[in-house]
Design an enzyme around this catalytic site. Structure first.
Site, PDB file in Angstrom:
ATOM      1  N   TYR A   1       3.321   0.658  -1.388  1.00 51.22           N
ATOM      2  CA  TYR A   1       2.497   1.564  -0.580  1.00 51.22           C
ATOM      3  C   TYR A   1       3.391   2.432   0.303  1.00 51.22           C
ATOM      4  CZ  TYR A   1      -1.378   2.847   2.537  1.00 51.22           C
ATOM      5  OH  TYR A   1      -2.312   3.518   3.271  1.00 51.22           O
TER       6      TYR A   1
ATOM      7  N   CYS B   1      -5.889   7.927   6.288  1.00 47.57           N
ATOM      8  CA  CYS B   1      -5.067   7.125   5.378  1.00 47.57           C
ATOM      9  C   CYS B   1      -3.621   7.578   5.350  1.00 47.57           C
ATOM     10  CB  CYS B   1      -5.652   7.164   3.972  1.00 47.57           C
ATOM     11  SG  CYS B   1      -7.243   6.326   3.892  1.00 47.57           S
ATOM     12  N   HIS B   2      -3.388   8.837   5.029  1.00 45.38           N
ATOM     13  CA  HIS B   2      -2.005   9.283   4.864  1.00 45.38           C
ATOM     14  C   HIS B   2      -1.724  10.548   5.656  1.00 45.38           C
ATOM     15  CE1 HIS B   2      -3.212   6.913   1.352  1.00 45.38           C
ATOM     16  NE2 HIS B   2      -2.086   6.305   1.577  1.00 45.38           N
ATOM     17  N   GLY B   3      -2.617  10.863   6.615  1.00 48.63           N
ATOM     18  CA  GLY B   3      -2.322  11.915   7.577  1.00 48.63           C
ATOM     19  C   GLY B   3      -2.457  13.354   7.098  1.00 48.63           C
TER      20      GLY B   3
END
Lengths: 418, 176
Positions: A296, B140-142
């Site tokens: 991840y 989640c990932h910006g």
């Protein structure tokens, strides 16, 4: 290594059966007379521990399936029902959820042991690749199992992982709709994940069968990485020696397992998964289970979607090519000083990526994850091929028996009475 | 297959060669015919396809608010944009955009922005009124989106998708 058994069943019934299906002699030659290198250490017990954990997960999983309801409306409540109403349901579920973590812990020890001692090198390439396939199947199984309780983290995990396929040019979106059975993760997705979560463990059992078969063709590697020359001098019988050692190691492992189950059963679970899935809200801080965190972190470290997804899969797929990426003929890190150093750097990269994967994204964590990801890939595709060319290895013992006796201060090995 | 055929047979194919190839061809078609239903059963089914459109009353949404409605199992954002938000979206030069689209290409009525509420990176639901462009930010990932739902920063490659929709009246919109 096969063919060392001269087993003949003692009873008349046994001999009658043996001449029709020679399974008794197969068991005898594989698990009783099977010759085990006499120098293997406790890291070699993790194979047996993994076999136990696979069976434990299947037994607890089959029981849970008797009470679980695979539907978006009922799944979350049925897990609560298992925890509150079903007799010993709490125990069986905690054994299953913590069992998955312990299973992965054991497989990581097993894999790092394989890398440290060069267990993937000739003639064990197929054995290693089968192991990588088992690892992939384990990750797929664990991922789908994590979706089943239908908590908000289950839902977010299912969404993120299935969306990885949307990175594929042209067909990506179609593939994800096909995986979901809809336009988003939903009821059809949960149902099919349940079906596959039940199926995949049995596929793992099949590949484990091949893995053990391949192991018993080539024989085990050992801490000195020299092959068995003389079965009499270099090996011991599997039973009782390896059997007892494995049972002892398993007992210690089970203490840790029981400690998790009875004292900190929710330590590895995410609080957000105690909230039922809601397709309209994503939890503020999503993280996968700990055993997937390094991958991840690699995904997040790369700013481009397609490249990130490719790097994620490459990080796993490259492991299958280790037998050819590592060009050194010497197996064990014991005789490879430079490899030994870089091995530990690699371990630090993996653990560091795991830590960063659990943290919220910031410029600092992204930079650190990029450096560690570079270390991960650098070890596999740059360091390993180069070391075989430049490393000066230490002198190897002439045989396993010599290695064992040198440790005890004896100059040469007398034959072992058997 | 080729190695079973002698050179004489290739020059002069007989009945057996014909049967051999015909049988193989029928078997291949048969395998395909059986495989396709097994693959296609996983695609969205008739009941999912039947939920293709919804009607939403937007009369009650005050200026500045974002309402999330569920369409085809996922979120759709309906945003009643303020004058300032519209100006920000319209005045952004295309050269600053990763997936260049003018605001006019993304809305039918400037006050109303309707986009699918799924981050184009890995499908999380972005949070409204967040991020430095005052649009959305994905937890989640910006990934950061602007007041037109266009990607401005982060790993997402594309703007938030605009679904098919039509204004049935001043206060009613049909999505899908």
């Amino acid at each position: 290594m096969s063919g060392t058994s001269t087993y003949v069943p003692k009873s008349a019934l046994g001999r009658w059966f043996e001449s029709r299906l020679p399974i008794l002699s197969l068991v005898h030659s594989s698990f009783i007379a099977y010759p085990v290198p006499r120098n293997i250490n406790y890291l070699w017990a993790f194979g047996a521990i993994l076999a136990f954990m696979l069976v434990a997960q299947i037994v607890t999983g089959v029981v849970l399936a008797m009470h679980y309801v695979p539907s978006a409306a009922m799944a979350f409540a049925s897990v609560d029902h298992i925890m509150r109403d079903v007799n010993y349901g709490w125990l069986i579920r905690y054994l299953h959820t913590n069992g998955a973590s312990l299973f992965f812990f054991a497989v990581y020890v097993h894999m790092f042991r394989g890398i440290y001692y060069g267990s993937y090198k000739a003639p064990r390439e197929v054995l290693w690749i089968l192991g990588v396939i088992i690892y992939l199947l384990m990750m797929a199984t664990a991922f789908m199992g994590y979706v089943l309780p239908w908590g908000s983290m289950s839902f977010a995990g299912a969404t993120v992982i299935t969306n990885l396929f949307t990175a594929i040019p042209l067909v990506g979106v179609g593939v994800s709709h096909w995986l979901w059975g809809g336009y988003a993760v939903g009821d059809p997705t949960l149902n099919r994940f349940y079906s596959l979560h039940y199926l995949l463990p049995f596929m793992i059992v099949g590949v484990v069968g091949l893995h053990v078969w391949a192991l018993h063709v080539t024989g085990q590697n050992n801490p000195d990485g020299v092959e068995v020359e003389n079965v009499e001098r270099d090996t011991m019988a599997f039973t009782p020696y390896a059997t007892i050692k494995d049972v002892f190691a398993l007992s210690v492992f089970l203490i840790v397992y029981a400690w998790f189950v009875f004292y900190i059963p929710n330590y590895l679970l995410d609080a957000d998964n105690s909230v039922m899935a809601n397709p309209l809200v994503t939890p503020a801080h999503i993280v996968p289970e700990w055993y997937l965190l390094p991958f991840y972190a690699i995904l997040r470290a790369i700013p481009n979607k397609l490249v990130g997804v490719v790097a994620l899969f490459a990080a796993i797929a490259l492991l299958a090519f280790l037998p050819w990426l590592d060009t050194s003929p010497v197996k064990s890190a014991k005789y490879r000083p430079m490899f030994r150093f870089f091995f530990w750097v690699f371990v630090v990269c993996c653990v560091g990526l795991g830590y960063l994967g659990s943290q919220e994204v910031s410029d600092g964590t992204t930079l650190a994850a990029r450096i560690l990801a570079l270390g991960y890939f650098g070890f596999l595709v740059v360091v390993l091929p180069l070391l075989g060319l430049i490393e000066k290895t230490k002198p190897m013992p002439a045989s396993i028996a010599d290695a064992v006796l040198a440790k005890k201060g004896l100059a040469s090995a007398p034959p072992v009475a058997s | 297959m080729g190695e079973h055929l002698s050179s004489a047979a290739i020059e002069n194919p007989d009945r057996r060669d014909f049967l051999f190839i015909a049988t193989g061809a029928v078997a291949a078609v048969g395998v395909g015919a059986v495989a396709w239903p097994l693959i296609d059963q996983m695609n969205p089914d008739a009941s999912t396809l039947a939920l293709a459109s919804i009607e939403v009353d937007i009369g009650a949404i005050p200026e500045g608010q974002i309402v999330t409605v569920k369409w085809r199992g996922g979120p759709v954002f309906i945003r009643h944009r303020t004058k300032k938000e519209i100006d920000e979206a319209v005045n952004t030069p295309l050269s600053e955009l990763k997936d260049p689209q003018t605001d006019a290409q993304r809305v039918k009525v400037p006050e109303w922005l309707i986009v699918i509420g799924v981050c184009t990176h890995l499908g999380c639901v972005p949070l409204g009124h967040e991020g430095q462009y005052d649009g959305w930010k994905c937890p989640c990932h910006g990934s950061v989106y602007d007041t037109s739902g266009r990607i401005r920063q982060g790993p997402a490659p594309l703007n938030l998708f605009v679904p098919e929709y039509a204004f049935l009246s001043a206060t009613k919109v049909k999505i899908g």
